[in-house]
Design a protein around this motif. Structure first.
Motif, PDB file in Angstrom:
ATOM      1  N   ARG A  99      -1.494 -54.348  19.966  1.00  5.70           N
ATOM      2  CA  ARG A  99      -2.053 -53.816  18.716  1.00  5.70           C
ATOM      3  C   ARG A  99      -2.502 -54.921  17.754  1.00  5.70           C
ATOM      4  N   GLU A 100      -1.717 -55.987  17.658  1.00  6.63           N
ATOM      5  CA  GLU A 100      -2.079 -57.083  16.766  1.00  6.63           C
ATOM      6  C   GLU A 100      -3.433 -57.686  17.153  1.00  6.63           C
ATOM      7  N   ILE A 148      -6.967 -57.876  14.969  1.00  2.60           N
ATOM      8  CA  ILE A 148      -7.581 -59.175  14.688  1.00  2.60           C
ATOM      9  C   ILE A 148      -8.976 -59.268  15.308  1.00  2.60           C
ATOM     10  N   TYR A 152      -3.047 -64.262  21.659  1.00  2.00           N
ATOM     11  CA  TYR A 152      -2.170 -64.153  20.493  1.00  2.00           C
ATOM     12  C   TYR A 152      -1.548 -65.512  20.168  1.00  2.00           C
ATOM     13  N   THR A 198      -2.367 -67.412  16.611  1.00  4.63           N
ATOM     14  CA  THR A 198      -1.245 -67.636  15.700  1.00  4.63           C
ATOM     15  C   THR A 198      -0.801 -69.097  15.661  1.00  4.63           C
ATOM     16  N   GLN A 210      -6.867 -63.352  10.857  1.00  2.00           N
ATOM     17  CA  GLN A 210      -5.444 -63.135  11.100  1.00  2.00           C
ATOM     18  C   GLN A 210      -4.771 -62.854   9.749  1.00  2.00           C
ATOM     19  N   LYS A 211      -3.984 -61.806   9.698  1.00  2.00           N
ATOM     20  CA  LYS A 211      -3.352 -61.440   8.418  1.00  2.00           C
ATOM     21  C   LYS A 211      -1.888 -61.716   8.446  1.00  2.00           C
TER      22      LYS A 211
END
Length: 85
Positions: free
Chosen positions: A22-23, A27, A59, A63, A84-85
């Motif tokens: 989901r991330e 993004i 990911y 990150t 990216q939050k």
């Protein structure tokens, strides 16, 4: 037959939002919505290739847990800095 640009952009946006993690969906779909329309063919090709990479790797790259592979470094840096939050 060559895929029309409009169709290709729509396809890439759909792939970006249906990744599995989901991330990464969030993004990559934000990035796709903001950037795909203005990308040249080479950039679209690179994004298409990037979407073929493993979600865990993507990911980790986004990150900053591990460095992105050379060919993807600039695109991943843009994604990481702006989406990216």
């Amino acid at each position: 037959m060559v895929e029309p640009r409009e169709t290709r952009v729509k396809r890439l946006k759909m792939r970006a939002m249906r990744r599995g993690i989901r991330e990464m969906d969030l993004i990559l779909s934000a990035y796709a919505d903001a950037r795909l329309e203005t990308m040249n063919e080479g950039e679209l090709n690179l994004f298409d290739q990037l979407l073929g990479e493993n979600d865990q790797d993507l990911y980790a790259w986004v990150t900053g847990q591990s460095p992105a592979e050379g060919v993807y470094a600039a695109m991943v840096d843009d994604i990481a800095e702006n989406y990216q939050k």
